[in-house]
Design a protein around this motif. Structure first.
Motif, short mmCIF file in Angstrom:
data_model
loop_
_atom_site.label_atom_id
_atom_site.label_comp_id
_atom_site.label_asym_id
_atom_site.label_seq_id
_atom_site.Cartn_x
_atom_site.Cartn_y
_atom_site.Cartn_z
N ASP A 195 4.85 5.04 -5.09
CA ASP A 195 4.08 5.66 -4.01
C ASP A 195 4.80 5.51 -2.68
O ASP A 195 4.78 6.43 -1.84
CB ASP A 195 2.69 5.04 -3.93
N ILE A 196 5.42 4.36 -2.47
CA ILE A 196 6.16 4.14 -1.22
C ILE A 196 7.35 5.09 -1.15
O ILE A 196 7.60 5.71 -0.11
CB ILE A 196 6.64 2.68 -1.15
N SER B 92 0.91 7.01 5.28
CA SER B 92 0.69 6.52 3.92
C SER B 92 1.44 5.21 3.66
O SER B 92 0.91 4.30 3.02
CB SER B 92 1.11 7.59 2.91
N VAL B 93 2.68 5.11 4.16
CA VAL B 93 3.43 3.87 3.99
C VAL B 93 2.79 2.76 4.81
O VAL B 93 2.85 1.59 4.44
CB VAL B 93 4.91 4.07 4.40
N ARG C 120 7.75 8.00 -2.59
CA ARG C 120 7.30 9.39 -2.35
C ARG C 120 6.96 9.60 -0.88
O ARG C 120 7.28 10.64 -0.29
CB ARG C 120 6.10 9.72 -3.24
N SER C 121 6.32 8.60 -0.27
CA SER C 121 5.95 8.72 1.13
C SER C 121 7.18 8.75 2.03
O SER C 121 7.24 9.51 3.00
CB SER C 121 5.04 7.56 1.54
N THR D 216 -1.10 0.69 -0.06
CA THR D 216 0.12 1.23 -0.67
C THR D 216 1.07 0.12 -1.08
O THR D 216 1.83 0.25 -2.05
CB THR D 216 0.82 2.20 0.30
N TRP D 217 1.03 -0.99 -0.38
CA TRP D 217 1.95 -2.10 -0.61
C TRP D 217 1.39 -3.16 -1.56
O TRP D 217 2.14 -4.03 -2.00
CB TRP D 217 2.32 -2.74 0.72
N ASP E 242 -0.19 2.03 5.15
CA ASP E 242 -1.50 1.68 4.59
C ASP E 242 -1.28 0.44 3.72
O ASP E 242 -0.49 0.45 2.78
CB ASP E 242 -2.04 2.84 3.76
#
Length: 450
Positions: free
Chosen positions: A65-66, A10-11, A68-69, A16-17, A13
């Protein structure tokens, strides 16, 4: 080392950034017409360092989101850098935590490369200097100390001579005569209730440690990391009561004020007394503050008001050359020089010739473009820490001139950021057979005019 295994899917991706990259471009400081933009920073599970001046709430939303991943993957933090072309095409580099990199907390830099496992800068290896003729203070009064403590603690149970001897054997140094008196009156701890411990603390003037919890100040535990530690030097002037050390086997911690520790000092400075009481500040990495000339004074409340750690002039052990500091390298040259920092001056690069061969010079940091000839670094025989720009490191690597005395190194990051720096760092690490840094490269499109 570019890794396509994507340590955290996920990170790793690009989508995500995107919120972070767009946020960092909104302040307009990273882009100019027709030129690519570069941004860099760090995101950890509990914070971030983005160099962005926007609102706290917008930044928190961008990184959530970062974070949490990272939490799900058990990864503490990830450093990143990105180059955004005018048309929006973007190359994003993610640099994963490495056991050989000491993170540059609060900076977008890659961090410090630790070339020697478990190594420490010289100040954190420094042993106390002998002070011939050092004696206890005239105020050290064993009878007065014992009488005062017994009056304040009439029901206390003291330690046995066997227990005191066992503590000395464990510490590897004798206890001061005053400290022995203290523990003969009250051993504190080992089954004592909280009220008894509080009474003992009130009687002495601090939160008192039990005899079995006495400890020496461990220099390694005060190490602030190579980034800061390599640029510090131990200084103990002829009028100093306390040696400017990180730790000493003769600093015996016996109590606390709730955060910092009080210690009996058996290795005083030239103007100090054996058995004086010092305060070891948990926020400081070198030195200690003189609190009282003796434990007797400490217990009676006769405290020193002038015991601050006055570091004074940093010369000649530490010198800074450049704007606002010394104007020339020659002005910094001195046999006692340990740390030299070179920054931008009037734009003319500096030659290192004046400091070549200095016996104690162990740290050199030079901003990119400030050295006339990077190969002059080879004339510094005792370097243990070197921080240079990427171009200067390239010169040393190509010439096979990287000093092999180094224990740690850093690449100063400016416009280069992480994208070309990680391969350079891996070349340095390879010289010491250290594990390589893992970098994941991602590609995306933020669109024109972001």
């Amino acid at each position: 080392m570019v890794d396509q295994r994507l340590p955290l899917a996920s990170v790793s991706d690009f989508a995500t950034w995107e919120p972070v990259l767009r946020l960092m471009l909104t302040d307009g400081t990273h882009r100019s017409a027709g030129r690519s933009a570069r941004v860099a920073g760090r995101v950890s599970r509990y914070g971030w360092s983005l160099g962005h001046q926007g609102s706290l709430s917008s930044t928190r939303i961008a990184v959530e989101d970062i974070q949490r991943s990272l939490a799900r993957g058990g990864v503490q933090e990830v450093a990143f850098s990105a180059e955004i072309q005018p048309d929006g095409r973007t190359t994003l580099g993610l640099v994963w935590p490495s056991p050989v990199v000491e993170p540059a907390v609060g900076y977008p830099d890659l961090g410090v490369l630790v070339l020697a496992e478990g190594s420490l800068p010289e100040p954190w290896l420094r042993r106390p200097d002998p002070v011939p003729g050092a004696m206890p203070a005239p105020s050290a009064d064993l009878e007065l100390l014992e009488r005062t403590l017994r009056e304040r603690l009439p029901d206390a149970i003291g330690a046995t001579e066997e227990e005191i001897s066992a503590a000395e054997a464990r510490l590897g140094v004798p206890l001061s005569d005053e400290l022995k008196v203290l523990y003969r009156v009250t051993r504190v701890g080992r089954g004592d209730d909280f009220e008894a411990a509080d009474r003992a603390g009130e009687a002495v003037g601090c939160e008192l440690f039990g005899l079995e919890h006495l400890s020496a100040v461990d220099a390694a535990q005060r190490h602030p990391g190579w980034k800061l530690g390599a640029k510090r030097a131990v200084r103990t002037g002829p009028g100093a009561a306390v040696q400017g050390l990180a730790g000493s086997p003769g600093w015996t911690c016996f109590g606390s004020n709730g955060g910092d520790e009080f210690a009996v000092d058996l290795t005083p400075g030239p103007a100090g007394h054996v058995g004086q009481i010092i305060l070891v500040d948990h926020e400081q990495s070198l030195g200690a503050e003189l609190v009282a000339d003796s434990l007797t004074d400490f217990v009676l409340g006769r405290l020193r008001e002038d015991g601050g750690d006055r570091r004074g002039d940093q010369l000649p052990a530490e010198a800074r050359v450049g704007t606002g500091h010394l104007e020339t390298i020659q002005a910094a040259a001195h046999p006692a020089l340990e740390v030299l920092s070179v920054g931008p001056g009037d734009g003319t690069p500096y030659s290192l010739a004046p400091v070549a061969g200095l016996p104690r010079l162990r740290t050199l940091t030079a901003s990119p473009g400030t050295l006339a000839d990077a190969l002059e670094v080879a004339g510094l025989p005792g370097l243990e820490f070197l921080e240079l720009g990427a171009r200067e490191w390239r010169v040393l690597l190509d010439a096979g001139a990287v000093p092999r005395t180094l224990k740690a190194a850093a690449i100063t990051v400016r416009d280069e950021r992480h994208l070309p720096v990680v391969p350079l760092a891996n070349e340095i690490l390879t010289l010491w057979n250290r594990p390589r840094i893992v970098q994941t490269l991602l590609y995306g499109d933020l669109g024109p005019g972001v």
